[in-house]
Structures are given as C-alpha cells and as structure tokens.
Write a protein that holds these residues in place. Structure first.
Motif, PDB file in Angstrom:
ATOM      1  N   GLU A  95      -9.671 -63.305  45.725  1.00 48.70           N
ATOM      2  CA  GLU A  95      -8.929 -63.819  44.558  1.00 48.70           C
ATOM      3  C   GLU A  95      -9.717 -63.650  43.256  1.00 48.70           C
ATOM      4  O   GLU A  95      -9.136 -63.416  42.210  1.00 48.70           O
ATOM      5  CB  GLU A  95      -8.558 -65.291  44.783  1.00 48.70           C
ATOM      6  CG  GLU A  95      -7.340 -65.420  45.689  1.00 48.70           C
ATOM      7  CD  GLU A  95      -7.038 -66.853  46.120  1.00 48.70           C
ATOM      8  OE1 GLU A  95      -5.947 -67.073  46.666  1.00 48.70           O
ATOM      9  OE2 GLU A  95      -7.902 -67.745  45.917  1.00 48.70           O
ATOM     10  N   ASN A 130      -4.502 -59.614  38.269  1.00 45.88           N
ATOM     11  CA  ASN A 130      -3.620 -60.577  37.614  1.00 45.88           C
ATOM     12  C   ASN A 130      -3.323 -61.753  38.544  1.00 45.88           C
ATOM     13  O   ASN A 130      -3.407 -61.625  39.769  1.00 45.88           O
ATOM     14  CB  ASN A 130      -2.347 -59.914  37.060  1.00 45.88           C
ATOM     15  CG  ASN A 130      -1.439 -59.422  38.151  1.00 45.88           C
ATOM     16  OD1 ASN A 130      -0.950 -60.216  38.952  1.00 45.88           O
ATOM     17  ND2 ASN A 130      -1.214 -58.099  38.209  1.00 45.88           N
ATOM     18  N   SER A 131      -2.995 -62.901  37.942  1.00 43.55           N
ATOM     19  CA  SER A 131      -2.891 -64.132  38.729  1.00 43.55           C
ATOM     20  C   SER A 131      -1.631 -64.166  39.601  1.00 43.55           C
ATOM     21  O   SER A 131      -1.493 -65.038  40.461  1.00 43.55           O
ATOM     22  CB  SER A 131      -2.923 -65.343  37.796  1.00 43.55           C
ATOM     23  OG  SER A 131      -1.931 -65.179  36.812  1.00 43.55           O
TER      24      SER A 131
END
Ligand SMILES: NC(=O)c1ccc[n+]([C@@H]2O[C@H](COP(=O)([O-])OP(=O)(O)OC[C@H]3O[C@@H](n4cnc5c(N)ncnc54)[C@H](OP(=O)(O)O)[C@@H]3O)[C@@H](O)[C@H]2O)c1
Length: 276
Positions: free
Chosen positions: A50, A55-56
């Motif tokens: 992560e 990008n989230s």
C-alpha cells in the motif's frame, strides 16, 4: 502506467519474489491480491504494498490460504475476484524447497513439495481460468527455477516439482493462446529471500559447492525481470545471462555440467574422507 486498474493475483505474495513483484505492479497502478498462509506476514506485506501505490483508489487484498489445499486455493481466488474483479494477471510464486540427500528427505517432504509447488500452481491456474476465458484475456505466470531446467544434486524433492511446472506451462501455452490467454514460465536464479535462507540450513555440502559460483540475485531484481517479461509477453523469463544460457542450451550443456558437478562432488568426498 502499464498496469493501471489491472488486477494481479499473486500466490506467495507476502514474501520474497512474490512480494517484490506485487510492489512493482502496484507502482504501475495495479490492484493486488496476495495469497499465503501466515496472516501476520500477509498484513505486513499488504501495508508495504500500500505504501508504494500510486493512487489511493488502488486496492490491496491479503487472503489466507494454503495453496496445496484445492478448496482453500479456489476460495481465496473466488474472494479476490468478487472483491477486485476478474484477474488480468496470475503469478504463482508460493513455493517451498527442502534440499538434502535423497534417502534422508522424509517422503512427506516429496509429497508436500509437489503439492505446494506444482499442484498449488495448477489449482490457482484452474481457479482463474473461467474469469480469464470470459474476458478472453489474461496472463498466467508460473514460477519455476533454474532447478526446473536441470536436476541438481540435493534437489531431488524440489527439482521435479519445478520440472513439472515447466511441462505444465509448455503444454498450456498453445492451448490457452487460442483463448487469448498468455502463459509465462520463470526460471529465477538463486535469490536472497527467506526461502534461500531456509534452504541453506539443509543443503548438502556438495550442493553448496555446486551453487557457490552462481550469482545470488535480489528479489527486486527478479521481480523486475518478471514484470518486464509480462510487458513484453515473453514465454520463458530467464533473469540474467546464467539462466538465459541454461534455458536456451540446457540439453547441450548437461553432459559438460554433469562432468563439472561430479568433480565438485568428488572434491567434497575427498575432503570428508581426509577429515574422518
Ligand atoms: N529464492 C530462490 O533462490 C528461488 C530460486 C528459484 C525459484 N524460486 C521460487 O520462487 C518462488 C518464491 O520463492 P521466494 O524465494 O520468494 O520464497 P519466500 O520468500 O520464502 O516466499 C514464499 C512465499 O510462498 C508462501 N507459501 C509457502 N507455502 C505456501 C502454501 N502452502 N500456501 C500458500 N502460500 C505459501 C509464503 O508464505 P507463507 O509461508 O505464509 O504461506 C511466502 O509468501 C518459489 O516458488 C520458489 O521455489 C526461488
């Protein structure tokens, strides 16, 4: 970003080559599902993956399963597909190696090695196939080994499981091509991972001597070769010149290599007899 919004399922993605490959694919925009047995290791790997996302919105799923158990393997892949969609890539990196003298290796190890390395990859391949067939695209990447090209002293449990993967990949290549699905087989050299550390604990002296001169790669280096191989749609991914030569010329080279390895083995024998 070559893998933007793609879904990659990686067995053995909590460690070593599998984790390094998961991170590289995440850096290129992919959603990632990793599958392994140890929940704590999976959670740590998920966090690591992560942190390198671009990008989230990218999702990372960590699923517990023993790939050698067909029902667990299939259930994990079903969950991955339900949550992150049809897979674009499957990488079967879950594996084990227990070197030793043939007569000393417990029979259970031979069975377990075949079950994890070969059947585990086979079960995962079967589990992703319907989804890939529906999309008429996908890429299945099986992780073999240099020991899947030539049988090595001390690897009588491991080598056959990696040879089997090569046979599977070569048989599947043409068949799945007609369905729009690509197959690759990877022949990593010795790679600095927890598996190699574990192997070194039971490796016979002769095997150590044979493998001593080979370069040890980093997991990141092997992962780069794998990702490049996927991008370039290469069937046989052989990282580095040593694996490349072995992959292309192993049948011709085997007599020479056997002569050389036998010499190394006899040197260990002479040393042992001087000591005793
Ligand atoms: N390292 C080398 O020198 C080398 C060389 C050639 C080929 N390879 C191959 O590359 C692959 C990756 O190895 P690595 O060196 O990266 O090893 P590693 O760091 O020890 O990683 C092995 C991964 O497989 C998982 N795993 C093992 N048994 C499993 C099972 N029964 N079910 C589900 N997951 C399982 C492990 O997690 P859990 O233990 O939590 O399940 C871990 O995530 C293996 O197939 C190996 O044979 C390695």
């Amino acid at each position: 970003m070559k893998f933007l919004n793609q879904h990659a399922i990686i067995t053995g993605g909590s460690s070593g080559i599998g984790k390094a490959t998961a991170k590289l694919l995440a850096q290129q925009g992919a959603n990632i599902s990793i599958i392994a047995r140890d929940r704590a290791k999976l959670d740590l790997a998920k966090q690591e993956i992560e942190t390198v996302r671009v990008n989230s919105n990218q999702q990372v799923l960590a699923l517990v399963a023993d790939v050698a158990k067909q029902s667990e393997n299939k259930a994990a892949i079903r969950t991955a597909i339900e949550q992150l969609g049809n897979p674009d890539i499957l990488i079967t990196s879950a594996g084990m190696a227990y070197p030793g003298y043939f007569a000393d290796i417990p029979l259970e190890i031979f069975e377990q090695t075949m079950a994890v390395n070969y059947l585990g990859s086979l079960y995962s391949t079967r589990a992703v196939l319907p989804a890939m067939e529906t999309k008429q695209k996908g890429h299945i990447v099986l992780i073999s080994s240099g020991a899947g090209l030539i049988g090595l002293y001390g690897y009588s449990a491991y080598s056959p499981s990696k040879f089997a993967l090569r046979g599977l990949a070569e048989s599947l290549r043409g068949e799945l091509k007609t369905k729009g699905i690509k197959v690759s087989i990877v022949y990593p050299p010795d790679t600095d991972t927890p598996q190699l550390v574990q192997e070194n604990k039971t490796k016979p002296l002769e095997t150590k001597k044979i493998t001593a001169s080979a370069e040890t790669w980093t997991a990141e280096g092997v992962a780069q070769a794998i990702v490049r191989g996927i991008e370039q749609k290469i069937f046989a991914i052989a990282p580095g010149w040593e694996m490349n030569i072995l992959h292309r010329w192993h049948s011709l080279l085997t007599p020479l290599l056997n002569w050389y390895f036998d010499r190394l083995v006899s040197q260990v024998g002479q040393k042992n007899s001087k000591l005793s």
